[in-house]
Design an enzyme around this catalytic site. Structure first.
Site, PDB file in Angstrom:
ATOM      1  N   HIS A 183      24.111  -2.232 -49.095  1.00 34.00           N
ATOM      2  CA  HIS A 183      22.820  -1.744 -48.600  1.00 34.00           C
ATOM      3  C   HIS A 183      21.925  -2.908 -48.163  1.00 34.00           C
ATOM      4  CE1 HIS A 183      23.960   2.133 -50.334  1.00 34.00           C
ATOM      5  NE2 HIS A 183      24.298   1.467 -51.416  1.00 34.00           N
ATOM      6  N   SER A 308      21.439 -20.396 -24.757  1.00 36.08           N
ATOM      7  CA  SER A 308      20.211 -19.767 -24.276  1.00 36.08           C
ATOM      8  C   SER A 308      19.766 -20.503 -23.026  1.00 36.08           C
ATOM      9  CB  SER A 308      19.116 -19.835 -25.344  1.00 36.08           C
ATOM     10  OG  SER A 308      17.863 -19.478 -24.801  1.00 36.08           O
TER      11      SER A 308
END
Length: 475
Positions: A183, A308
Site C-alpha cells: 500500500h 531532459s
C-alpha cells in the site's frame, strides 16, 4: 507557396509501427503484413491442389510429378515484390482478395516453364484450384499459419529473452535486502532478487500457456457441411480429406464450424498474450518506481537518450514508460480481437475480416514494449547502499517479527506475553523507530533469553526470511 501534401510522398507512414519504430517490429512483417497473409493464402491454395491430386481424391485428375509439385511450392517461396504488385493489379479487377489469389495461381499454371516438359499437366489442373472452397476456407488457414509463425518465430523468442533477463537479475540479486512497500507504506523487508523472481515466474507461466496454444483450421465449404464436396464426389471421405489436409499444415483440425472457423483459439491466445502484457506492464511500473526510489541507477549510455531537453542532470526511465504505453495499446487491441472474433451472426458475417487485419498492430506494440523492457533492464545498476540506508531508517518494520515471536513464546508457556500486537502498535504505528529504541523495547518485554537474543541481533536488513532461497524456484 502551396503546402506540401505528405499523402503524395512515398514511404510516409501513418502509424508509428511503420514509421518511427519500423526497425524493431520489422520481423513481424514476414508473418502479419498484408503481403504475408497473401503469401499464406497462396500456400494454402497450392497445398490444397497438391493434396487433392496426390491423394487421388478427384476421379480423372492427373498426377503431379515431383518437379511440378516443386514448381508449385516455389511459386509460394518466390512470392516477392513483383508478385505483390501483380496481385494488386488482379485484385483491382476482382475486388476480392481471395479470388485474386486464385487467378494469380491459375496464371502460374498456364505459364508453367518449359523445363517441366511439354507434357506438363499443370495447365490442365486449373479448375482444381480453389475447388470446393469458400474464401473462409483459405483465410482461416492462412491466419492460423501466419499467427502461429509470428508467435513461435518472433514474439515468443522476444518474450523468453525478457523473462530470462528478469530471472538472471533475480538470481544475481537474490540476497540483496530491500524494504518492501505494501500500500505504498514500509513493510516487511524482502530481497530485490525475490521480487524480480516473482515477476519472472509470472511471465514464464504465461509463456508456457502461449507455447501450448492450439492453432485451429477447417476446410469444409460454404456452411461447414461439405455440401459441394459430397454432391460432386460422393465416394470420397471428405472429413478425412479435410482432417489430413489441415493437420498436414501442422494445425489442429476443427470438425464443427459454420462458414467460418470459430476463432476461439485466437481469442484464447490473444487473451494469454494480453495477460503476459499486463504482467510485463507491472514489471515496468515496479522498475520505474525502484528507479525513482534510487534502488536502480540508469546508465545513460545504455538508455541511449537525452534525459531532459532543459534539465541536463536527468536520465529519464523512458524505456519503461515507452513499454507501459505500448503494452496498454496492445492489450486494448488484443482485448477487442478476443471479444469480437468469438461472435459471428448466424453462419457468417464480415466483422472478423476487418478485425483480423489489426492482429499485426496488436503484436507490433507488444513486441516494441518487449524491446524497450529488454533494453531498459540491460541499462540498470543496483544501488545496494541506497536500499540499505532505506532499511536502516525503518526499524519499525521489525514490529511484525517481535509481536510474532512474543505470541510464539506465550504459546510455549512464557509469562507476560499478553497483547503483543497492541503493545507493538503503540510503539510503532505512525512513527519512526530507530535501532536503539527497538532494542530497548525488546529488552523490556521479559522474553525468554534465547528469543530475546535472537531479536536483539535482528536488523531490518536481516529480516528477509527465506527470500534468497525462494529465488531458486526459477530453476
Amino acid at each position: 507557396m502551396e503546402r506540401v501534401l505528405f499523402a503524395e510522398l512515398p514511404d510516409i507512414a501513418l502509424g508509428p509501427l511503420d514509421g518511427r519504430y519500423r526497425r524493431v517490429v520489422a520481423p513481424l512483417a514476414d508473418h502479419l503484413s498484408e503481403a504475408a497473409l497473401n503469401r499464406a493464402r497462396l500456400q494454402v491454395e497450392v497445398e490444397w491442389l497438391i493434396h487433392l491430386t496426390t491423394h487421388h481424391i478427384l476421379p480423372g485428375a492427373p498426377d503431379l510429378s515431383e518437379a511440378e509439385i516443386a514448381y508449385l511450392r516455389d511459386v509460394v517461396a518466390t512470392f516477392g515484390a513483383e508478385e505483390i504488385a501483380e496481385l494488386a493489379e488482379i485484385e483491382a479487377e476482382t475486388l476480392h482478395d481471395v479470388k485474386a489469389i486464385e487467378y494469380f495461381l491459375k496464371r502460374r499454371l498456364a505459364s508453367a516453364p518449359q523445363s517441366l516438359g511439354e507434357d506438363t499437366v499443370l495447365p490442365r489442373v486449373s479448375e482444381i484450384v480453389h475447388i470446393f472452397c469458400t474464401s473462409e476456407d483459405i483465410n482461416n488457414l492462412s491466419y492460423a499459419l501466419t499467427v502461429r509463425d509470428a508467435v513461435q518465430q518472433v514474439w515468443l523468442p522476444a518474450a523468453r529473452t525478457v523473462a530470462d533477463a528478469v530471472a538472471d537479475l533475480a538470481r544475481e540479486h537474490a540476497g540483496v535486502p530491500m524494504l518492501a512497500r505494501t500500500h505504498g507504506q514500509s513493510a516487511t523487508p524482502v530481497t530485490l532478487g525475490k521480487e524480480l523472481a516473482v515477476l519472472a515466474h509470472r511471465l514464464r507461466r504465461q509463456i508456457r500457456r502461449i507455447e501450448a496454444g492450439e492453432y485451429l483450421g477447417k476446410i469444409n465449404g460454404a456452411t461447414g457441411t461439405y455440401g459441394a464436396h459430397s454432391v460432386s464426389v460422393p465416394g470420397a471421405d471428405w472429413q478425412e480429406v479435410s482432417r489430413t489436409f489441415v493437420e498436414g499444415l501442422r494445425l489442429s483440425w476443427n470438425p464443427l464450424t459454420t462458414q467460418i472457423e470459430s476463432h476461439d483459439w485466437q481469442a484464447e491466445i490473444y487473451a494469454d498474450i494480453a495477460r503476459f502484457n499486463r504482467i510485463l506492464h507491472n514489471l515496468a511500473t515496479d522498475v520505474w518506481t525502484y528507479i525513482s526510489l534510487g534502488y536502480f541507477r540508469q546508465r545513460l549510455s545504455a538508455q541511449g537518450s537525452t534525459g531532459s531537453s532543459t534539465m541536463p542532470h536527468k536520465v529519464n526511465p523512458i524505456r519503461f514508460e515507452n513499454a507501459e504505453a505500448n503494452l496498454e495499446i496492445s492489450c486494448s487491441l488484443l482485448d477487442t480481437l478476443s471479444a469480437t472474433l468469438v461472435t459471428s451472426r448466424l453462419q457468417r458475417d464480415l466483422t472478423d475480416s476487418t478485425t483480423q487485419r489489426n492482429i499485426g498492430v496488436a503484436f507490433g506494440h507488444s513486441l516494441l514494449a518487449l524491446d524497450n523492457v529488454r533494453r531498459g533492464l540491460a541499462g540498470l545498476d543496483v544501488d545496494a547502499a541506497t536500499m540499505a540506508a532505506d532499511l536502516d531508517a525503518n526499524w519499525e518494520v521489525l514490529g511484525e517479527a517481535v509481536q510474532s515471536a512474543m505470541r510464539a513464546a506465550g504459546i510455549a508457556g512464557a509469562e507476560g506475553m499478553a497483547d503483543p500486537y497492541e503493545r507493538l502498535k503503540e510503539l510503532t504505528r505512525g512513527r519512526r523507530v530507530d535501532g536503539p529504541a527497538m532494542r530497548e523495547f525488546i529488552s523490556g518485554l521479559g522474553l525468554p533469553a534465547e528469543v530475546e537474543d535472537r531479536l536483539l541481533e535482528l536488523g531490518p536488513a536481516d529480516y528477509v526470511g527465506l527470500a534468497p532461497q525462494l529465488v531458486a524456484h526459477l530453476d
